[in-house]
Design a protein around this motif. Sequence first.
Motif, PDB file in Angstrom:
ATOM      1  N   GLU A 181     -16.223  22.033  86.163  1.00 27.80           N
ATOM      2  CA  GLU A 181     -17.200  22.692  85.315  1.00 27.80           C
ATOM      3  C   GLU A 181     -17.869  23.760  86.173  1.00 27.80           C
ATOM      4  O   GLU A 181     -18.543  23.438  87.150  1.00 27.80           O
ATOM      5  CB  GLU A 181     -18.234  21.687  84.789  1.00 27.80           C
ATOM      6  CG  GLU A 181     -17.609  20.618  83.910  1.00 27.80           C
ATOM      7  CD  GLU A 181     -18.606  19.573  83.449  1.00 27.80           C
ATOM      8  OE1 GLU A 181     -18.219  18.741  82.617  1.00 27.80           O
ATOM      9  OE2 GLU A 181     -19.760  19.591  83.922  1.00 27.80           O
ATOM     10  N   ALA A 206     -19.094  22.168  89.347  1.00 25.64           N
ATOM     11  CA  ALA A 206     -19.059  20.714  89.510  1.00 25.64           C
ATOM     12  C   ALA A 206     -17.596  20.297  89.540  1.00 25.64           C
ATOM     13  O   ALA A 206     -16.820  20.665  88.661  1.00 25.64           O
ATOM     14  CB  ALA A 206     -19.787  20.026  88.364  1.00 25.64           C
ATOM     15  N   THR A 232     -17.663  12.971  92.306  1.00 28.70           N
ATOM     16  CA  THR A 232     -18.382  14.060  91.652  1.00 28.70           C
ATOM     17  C   THR A 232     -19.034  14.900  92.734  1.00 28.70           C
ATOM     18  O   THR A 232     -19.877  14.404  93.490  1.00 28.70           O
ATOM     19  CB  THR A 232     -19.465  13.541  90.693  1.00 28.70           C
ATOM     20  OG1 THR A 232     -18.870  12.680  89.718  1.00 28.70           O
ATOM     21  CG2 THR A 232     -20.158  14.694  89.987  1.00 28.70           C
ATOM     22  N   VAL A 262     -20.874  18.819  93.588  1.00 28.99           N
ATOM     23  CA  VAL A 262     -21.482  20.016  93.013  1.00 28.99           C
ATOM     24  C   VAL A 262     -21.716  21.025  94.129  1.00 28.99           C
ATOM     25  O   VAL A 262     -22.349  20.708  95.145  1.00 28.99           O
ATOM     26  CB  VAL A 262     -22.808  19.694  92.298  1.00 28.99           C
ATOM     27  CG1 VAL A 262     -23.525  20.981  91.894  1.00 28.99           C
ATOM     28  CG2 VAL A 262     -22.548  18.837  91.063  1.00 28.99           C
ATOM     29  N   TYR A 320     -23.730  20.440  82.301  1.00 26.14           N
ATOM     30  CA  TYR A 320     -23.137  19.260  82.923  1.00 26.14           C
ATOM     31  C   TYR A 320     -22.837  18.209  81.854  1.00 26.14           C
ATOM     32  O   TYR A 320     -23.714  17.828  81.084  1.00 26.14           O
ATOM     33  CB  TYR A 320     -24.078  18.673  83.969  1.00 26.14           C
ATOM     34  CG  TYR A 320     -24.270  19.552  85.181  1.00 26.14           C
ATOM     35  CD1 TYR A 320     -23.232  19.751  86.079  1.00 26.14           C
ATOM     36  CD2 TYR A 320     -25.486  20.178  85.423  1.00 26.14           C
ATOM     37  CE1 TYR A 320     -23.403  20.553  87.195  1.00 26.14           C
ATOM     38  CE2 TYR A 320     -25.669  20.985  86.533  1.00 26.14           C
ATOM     39  CZ  TYR A 320     -24.622  21.170  87.418  1.00 26.14           C
ATOM     40  OH  TYR A 320     -24.789  21.965  88.517  1.00 26.14           O
ATOM     41  N   ALA A 356     -22.897  14.068  87.239  1.00 25.23           N
ATOM     42  CA  ALA A 356     -22.872  15.484  87.605  1.00 25.23           C
ATOM     43  C   ALA A 356     -24.263  16.099  87.572  1.00 25.23           C
ATOM     44  O   ALA A 356     -24.632  16.880  88.459  1.00 25.23           O
ATOM     45  CB  ALA A 356     -21.928  16.249  86.684  1.00 25.23           C
ATOM     46  N   VAL A 357     -25.059  15.764  86.555  1.00 24.81           N
ATOM     47  CA  VAL A 357     -26.382  16.386  86.474  1.00 24.81           C
ATOM     48  C   VAL A 357     -27.293  15.870  87.579  1.00 24.81           C
ATOM     49  O   VAL A 357     -28.108  16.622  88.129  1.00 24.81           O
ATOM     50  CB  VAL A 357     -27.006  16.185  85.075  1.00 24.81           C
ATOM     51  CG1 VAL A 357     -27.541  14.781  84.868  1.00 24.81           C
ATOM     52  CG2 VAL A 357     -28.113  17.212  84.845  1.00 24.81           C
ATOM     53  N   GLY A 385     -26.294  17.770  90.577  1.00 26.48           N
ATOM     54  CA  GLY A 385     -26.778  19.136  90.460  1.00 26.48           C
ATOM     55  C   GLY A 385     -28.246  19.253  90.803  1.00 26.48           C
ATOM     56  O   GLY A 385     -28.665  20.164  91.530  1.00 26.48           O
TER      57      GLY A 385
END
Length: 390
Positions: free
Chosen positions: A87, A95, A109, A111, A237, A242-243, A246
């Motif tokens: 992403e 990501a 994961t 980022v 995300y 992922a978030v 981030g």
Amino acid sequence: MKKKLVCILLPVLLISLPIVVPAGDADLFVDSTIPIPFAWETANPTIVARQRPVRIQFEKLAPDQYGSLSLNFFEDVGVTVMLDRVEADGADGFAWMGSVASGGSGTATLVLQDNRLTGTVQLENLAYQVRHIEGDLHLVREILTPQIEFRAMTALAGSSSEEEEVLAGVNLERQIYNLGPLQWDSSLHAAALGHSEDMARNDYFSHTSLDGRSAGQRITQAGYSLYTYGENIAAGYSTPAAVVEGWMNSAGHRANILSSSFCDIGVGLAYSAASRYGYYWTQDFGRRQGVVACDAVQRYSISAVAGPHGRISPSGIVTVESGARAVFTIVADPGYRIADVLVDGQSAGPIENCTLDHIERDHTIEALFEKLPPARKGSTLPWLPLLLND
């Protein structure tokens, strides 16, 4: 005095990238001679087994290397992860989401933003983290936890599983830094979810609502009597993992997550396929007025009253602890029945039992009664349904 901390995470767009598996994987991490700052070095030893300062060979994260990565966390720990999807955002960041191909089974994961890398590789019984410190200095850690599942142990009032996973991820980060966990607050959740839904529905990305409201105004209007607050937002995300990565990649967002000033949190996720970024996330943090320390037990009052010709039990001012459950029983006097039960001024109908779950604010309950209708004329017996046989 009301204080605020607000942070925006650069939006992320989903894109499709070709998968190219390199002929030979090269290690991503190189030892760094820069000493670890004290604040990072004093991680919770019950969570962090070991850590090492590293530099990142960012060329290994170039587009033609997306197929797999060789993560040499420690001299005796190396993990190869294979790409599942990427992403990417409009600022040459992305990501990277994949699965473990060697060194065990698990997920990865990562980022990347502006030469800052954060990430978590979750194995069966261990996890490995990458965290950016400053400049080109990064830290890799071995995390002693059976599973970083990003999942709350019990369901939270009105929350989605994705929102609960973010809460668990945030509290893991706080535990690493010897901070107490944030408590889920239904008012902060309402403010966060409302803002995420508004951004998704109206296709914008900002701490300021289209009607001009700030984060603090939204939180107050949701019923949270704030002393201090903060807000993180993110877009694009698709997963809780992922978030969280981030937000931990950004100094401002990380400061909110690791702030000792906050006691409570609410997380809101909304999705709209018609919007630019699809997924919209909001974290609202706060500490209520009158709360001196987060470990102090927060208590709330429930005013329970009954009108004429009936009773409610318990009655009067009922005090409960934060997150508690309270049950009230309503009984009408002979010749009367329950007309309505008002909870915070809203009709709940003629119920005999009123239950409030996961209490996070003051409430009012008022029971109203009315006289039973007169018996049908010409009959001294209770009315019975008429049964007909063919």
